[in-house]
Each structure stands twice: as C-alpha cells, then as structure tokens.
Design a protein around this motif. Sequence first.
Motif, mmCIF file in Angstrom:
data_model
loop_
_atom_site.group_PDB
_atom_site.id
_atom_site.type_symbol
_atom_site.label_atom_id
_atom_site.label_comp_id
_atom_site.label_asym_id
_atom_site.label_seq_id
_atom_site.Cartn_x
_atom_site.Cartn_y
_atom_site.Cartn_z
ATOM 1 N N MET A 96 0.826 -1.207 0.000
ATOM 2 C CA MET A 96 0.000 0.000 0.000
ATOM 3 C C MET A 96 0.860 1.257 0.000
ATOM 4 O O MET A 96 1.869 1.336 0.701
ATOM 5 N N ASP A 97 0.425 2.233 -0.772
ATOM 6 C CA ASP A 97 1.061 3.546 -0.878
ATOM 7 C C ASP A 97 0.322 4.484 0.076
ATOM 8 O O ASP A 97 -0.802 4.893 -0.201
ATOM 9 N N GLU A 98 0.941 4.830 1.200
ATOM 10 C CA GLU A 98 0.207 5.448 2.298
ATOM 11 C C GLU A 98 0.510 6.922 2.543
ATOM 12 O O GLU A 98 -0.109 7.539 3.411
ATOM 13 N N HIS A 99 1.454 7.492 1.816
ATOM 14 C CA HIS A 99 1.794 8.888 2.041
ATOM 15 C C HIS A 99 1.173 9.787 0.979
ATOM 16 O O HIS A 99 0.567 9.310 0.013
ATOM 17 N N GLY A 121 -12.818 11.370 8.820
ATOM 18 C CA GLY A 121 -12.702 11.608 10.252
ATOM 19 C C GLY A 121 -11.596 10.829 10.936
ATOM 20 O O GLY A 121 -11.683 10.550 12.131
ATOM 21 N N TYR A 122 -10.556 10.474 10.193
ATOM 22 C CA TYR A 122 -9.419 9.740 10.732
ATOM 23 C C TYR A 122 -8.155 10.595 10.654
ATOM 24 O O TYR A 122 -8.062 11.521 9.839
ATOM 25 N N TRP A 135 -6.298 6.047 9.209
ATOM 26 C CA TRP A 135 -6.957 5.708 7.940
ATOM 27 C C TRP A 135 -6.211 4.579 7.236
ATOM 28 O O TRP A 135 -6.822 3.609 6.768
ATOM 29 N N CYS A 136 -4.894 4.685 7.170
ATOM 30 C CA CYS A 136 -4.093 3.644 6.508
ATOM 31 C C CYS A 136 -4.233 2.305 7.233
ATOM 32 O O CYS A 136 -4.365 1.254 6.601
ATOM 33 N N ASP A 137 -4.212 2.348 8.554
ATOM 34 C CA ASP A 137 -4.346 1.118 9.333
ATOM 35 C C ASP A 137 -5.706 0.461 9.098
ATOM 36 O O ASP A 137 -5.828 -0.771 9.101
ATOM 37 N N ALA A 138 -6.734 1.297 8.883
ATOM 38 C CA ALA A 138 -8.073 0.749 8.644
ATOM 39 C C ALA A 138 -8.199 0.150 7.253
ATOM 40 O O ALA A 138 -9.010 -0.765 7.035
ATOM 41 N N GLN A 139 -7.406 0.650 6.296
ATOM 42 C CA GLN A 139 -7.496 0.165 4.919
ATOM 43 C C GLN A 139 -6.730 -1.139 4.695
ATOM 44 O O GLN A 139 -7.106 -1.946 3.847
ATOM 45 N N ALA A 140 -5.664 -1.339 5.440
ATOM 46 C CA ALA A 140 -4.806 -2.513 5.210
ATOM 47 C C ALA A 140 -5.575 -3.832 5.227
ATOM 48 O O ALA A 140 -5.372 -4.679 4.342
ATOM 49 N N PRO A 141 -6.475 -4.078 6.190
ATOM 50 C CA PRO A 141 -7.206 -5.354 6.190
ATOM 51 C C PRO A 141 -8.063 -5.561 4.949
ATOM 52 O O PRO A 141 -8.294 -6.705 4.544
ATOM 53 N N LEU A 142 -8.560 -4.473 4.344
ATOM 54 C CA LEU A 142 -9.388 -4.619 3.142
ATOM 55 C C LEU A 142 -8.589 -5.260 2.010
ATOM 56 O O LEU A 142 -9.097 -6.111 1.277
ATOM 57 N N ASP A 168 5.569 -10.673 0.443
ATOM 58 C CA ASP A 168 5.762 -9.491 1.278
ATOM 59 C C ASP A 168 4.653 -8.493 0.960
ATOM 60 O O ASP A 168 4.295 -8.294 -0.212
ATOM 61 N N PHE A 169 4.110 -7.904 2.003
ATOM 62 C CA PHE A 169 3.110 -6.838 1.877
ATOM 63 C C PHE A 169 3.707 -5.610 2.532
ATOM 64 O O PHE A 169 3.818 -5.538 3.755
ATOM 65 N N ILE A 170 4.122 -4.655 1.714
ATOM 66 C CA ILE A 170 4.834 -3.493 2.236
ATOM 67 C C ILE A 170 3.883 -2.317 2.405
ATOM 68 O O ILE A 170 2.954 -2.132 1.615
ATOM 69 N N ARG A 171 4.127 -1.547 3.451
ATOM 70 C CA ARG A 171 3.384 -0.316 3.690
ATOM 71 C C ARG A 171 4.411 0.808 3.810
ATOM 72 O O ARG A 171 5.398 0.680 4.545
#
Length: 562
Positions: A65-68, A80-81, A86-93, A107-110
């Motif tokens: 995931m590209d989180e920045h 509202g995050y 917000w990134c932590d909530a998206q990772a499980p999806l 590997d799953f990189i963040r």
Amino acid sequence: MSQEFRDMITEHQPEFNQPSYYITTPIYYVNAAPHLGTAYCTLLCDVQARYRRSMGYNVRFLTGMDEHGEKVAQAAQEHGYSPQEWCDAQAPLFKDLWKTLNISYDDFIRTTEPRQYKAVQTLWNRMRESGYLYKGTYDGWYCLPCETYFTPTQLSHAAQEHQRADEHLCPDCQRPLKRVEEESYFFKLSAFQDRLLELYAKHPDFVQPTFRMNEVRSFVEGGLQDLSVSRTSFDWGIPVPFDTKHVTYVWFDALLNYMTSVFYGEDDPIRKNQFAFRWPAQCHVVGKDIIRFHCIIWPAMLMAINEALPEHVFAHGFLTVRNSETGNAEKMSKSRGNAIAPQEVIDLLGIDGYRYYFMCDVIHGEDSAISFDRMKQVYNADLANSWGNLVSRTLSMCAKYFDGQTPAIFDGWHDEHNVLRDIVDDGLFADYSAAMEQMRYADAKEAVMKLIHAANHYIEDMAPWTLAKTAATNDKDAQQLARVMLNLLESIRIAAHLLAPIMPHTSHEVLCRMGLEPEAEILNSCLSIDLILEKLCAWGGLSAPCAVVCDAPLFPRIDTKN
C-alpha cells in the motif's frame, strides 16, 4: 560477495541455490477499498509468481500500500481519521481480498513502515551525493488524484489533443488541476534523456508490450523537465533528512518500495547480500496510467544513484464494462452505475472461476471489456463443460470399472503412443511456457485446452463403457479399457499441473481426487530446482493404482437465463 560468505549464506539459506525471480505489483493507493482493477493487476503477478515457482525459481512476490501524500491525508480527513489511522483501517481490506483470491504474495509493504522510512532517507542522502538534486521553487500545476506535476507545454498539448479550450484539466483523469507554488527540491530528470533513450534502444523489451514502449520513447524524445520531489505545504510524508521542513513527494517515496522490500539501505551483512541476490527485480507489473513513473522517473532515479535497473516493466490495460444495451465498452465508475465489486464476480464464478476469467479471457496489454454474460459463457464452456466434465467423467468411470481405483499401470504403457500423448509430446509444454513467460495467459490456456478438448473427444471415440461390458471375460478388452483410462488420467494430471498457476485450488483438488496427494502438495510448496514443472508434465509420470474420489462437480453450470 565472497565465495566463503556465499557458502555461509547458502548453508543457512539454501534458496540461494535457486535463481531469483522478483515480481511486484504497484503499491496501491489507500484512498478507497481495493477494486476490480486492483485485483486484476495482483492476479497477473500471482499467476506469474506461481508459474515461476513451479519452474524452480526462488520467487519473491511483493505487493502493498502507498500510504503517504496529500491525497491520502485528504481521504483520511474526509472520513474523520488521522492519516495513520486511515491507513491502518485500509490494510485489512487489501489483505482480506488477497486471502480470498488465494494470492501467494511473499511481502506486503506499507510505506509508513520504519524500513521504508530508513530506505527513503538513504535515497535522499545518496541523491544529494550524486549531484542530481537541487533546491528551487515549484510554480505550476498539480493533479491531486494522479499525484502528478504537469508543465505548461504538456497541458497545452493535451488540450489540443482533446480539442478543449481549458488547459487546466489533468491530461490523464480530466479533473481540475491545482496551482502549486512552494519551495521544493528538484531531481535533475532532464539530465537523463539521452541515457533513457539509450536504454530503450539497447533493451527494446524493457517496457512491454511493444506499443507501450513506443509511447514511453515518444514522451522522452519530446524532452524531460526536472521533477519536484519534495513538498512543504503539508506534512504527511517522510521528511527530507537534511531539511526536515520538506517531506518527500509521494512518487519519490513510493517507487523505492521495490528496493526496500529486498533490504535496500540495510547495513547488516546478511541483508546486504539478500539485496545483492534479489535486485534487480525481474518484472514490475503496473497499470498503463503509471508507466511514465516506472519507465522514465524510476530508471532515472536508479541511474542517478548507480543501482541496477529492473529487467522489465509490464503495463496492463484497463478493465472496461460492456454496456448490455449499446454494446459499447465504458469505463467503470460509480456515477455511471456500472462499477463491479470483486465480491460480485466471486459470488458468481467462485474463486478459481474468477481467476480463470480475468487471466484467460482478457488480453493483458490492452483495455478489455468485461460483462457478466461473457463471464457465464466462458465459465460454462471452458470450466463446466470441458475441464470439470473431463475430470468428473474420468474419475466416475475409474470408480465404476476399477473398484474405486485408477487402473494399475501395465508393462509397456509408458512407451505407447496415442493421440493424447502426441499432443503432449508435440510441443505442448514449450508453447505453454513461452506464453506464460510473456504473460500471454490466454494463449497458455489455449495450449492446455487443446489437450482437454482432445481428451473429451477421446472418451467418445474410445467408448470405455462399451469396453467395460466385455472386460471381465476378454483380456484384450480389459487391457484396452485400462489403457484408455490411464491415458485420460495422465492427460488430466498434466493439465492440472499446467493450470495450477491460474487455478491453484482446483488443480490441488483434482490431483487429490486422483489419489495423487504428494503431487498435490507440490503445488503448495516452493519447488527445488530438480523438480520443475517441465519434468512433472512429461508423459508417463502417472502413479497408479490409487484410490479415486468422486465428489461434487468442480464447476457446476451457471444458469445463463438469469
């Protein structure tokens, strides 16, 4: 690396004895849940990774995931995050969908992880040492959804191409651009025009397919502008180590993930040698909308810091939706009411049916129109009527005619020729592997389906049910019945292995139903170099007798009336 050190590494990490194959998806934006296109790209990589493992490679398959960036910060605020929440909530999806689709990533990189922070700061320091970095002021246009800067010349050309008066729309997504004026560090991208053109000339397959390479070359020939690689107007990003009021431009951060995953910037000797073993990557798989970042900016960055370039960038097209009324292909969007969620297709086709349709009925380098009607057609024709039917009929006859087992192999069977063996011996694997290595999965599937179709015809031609009537009293007919069933079982065994990268669960199930559990487990393991797919698919590898299982149909037919 010294031979002594290599020997030490190999002793504790025997995978170093196998050639590396490193494949990556792009890291996906976290401004929304994963969609059909996201899953499509990830499946392209998964099939290739599984194929390469079966060919004896030590595979590393990276996604993440590209989180920045400003776009992520904006999405978080709208929901509202905080950005990190917000990134932590998206990772499980993403992880849940990849688990559902049986994605075999390593590997799953963040990009919010400490390892990425360290790698990006290493990049900044090396860039400053390279002389290809300078501070200035950016005054121009920026597309927030695409996270892309545009020069006035680019915007003027795009406006002329689209025949519109307004030059301040993004050439890629057609959304309004944002005027940006801020202090920035610049990467001297313009200094790499000749070196990039030389790269394309010497390695014409660097970008695949060929027409995408032509697009990239044409863009570079038109001239390159230096790239703004830092921002000061917001703070959601990795700070520049020597000027902390600046944060890293999201693409300058994101592209480095491919090297971060294989320990770029690490000081530990073991990890440094892992990096030497893994880098460069063999293939980046990306959407056609981000090829400029991967085929121009990324190689220029690597040239600047004297790192090896990836071997290939494969750019896939977009999935579009076929309008049932007009027949036209349309871009998927919520506003048009034609967006399809991955779960909708899974509910219709099942997991392996989903994988099969998108990998085998789509031309991967081009835009492809999809529809539920076409999905049902392909599923019924190829999976229910052909592959599933072949397995069910063959195993049912084995159970009925040979007391729940496959027939014993008689002397000489390995050396006999028949129409099915002739297909296998006449270049089946060569055709299949050539197509797989170029991600022409539809062509690879066709090579296997040739054997499957022939096996279904073989059943009709040989009529084993007729032989079974006299087998008890006629030794010749008994042996002929065994011969027919062995030929069918061997064809199924080979087809199951060849289809395993595309439909891993089904191939595992087929081999288990044939009593070939050891071969089935091979599909779930990383093969040694001595047990590669080509050997598994040579005619004559069948083990028999084995108990067979007659279970529910692998692919129940779908009602096309609904």
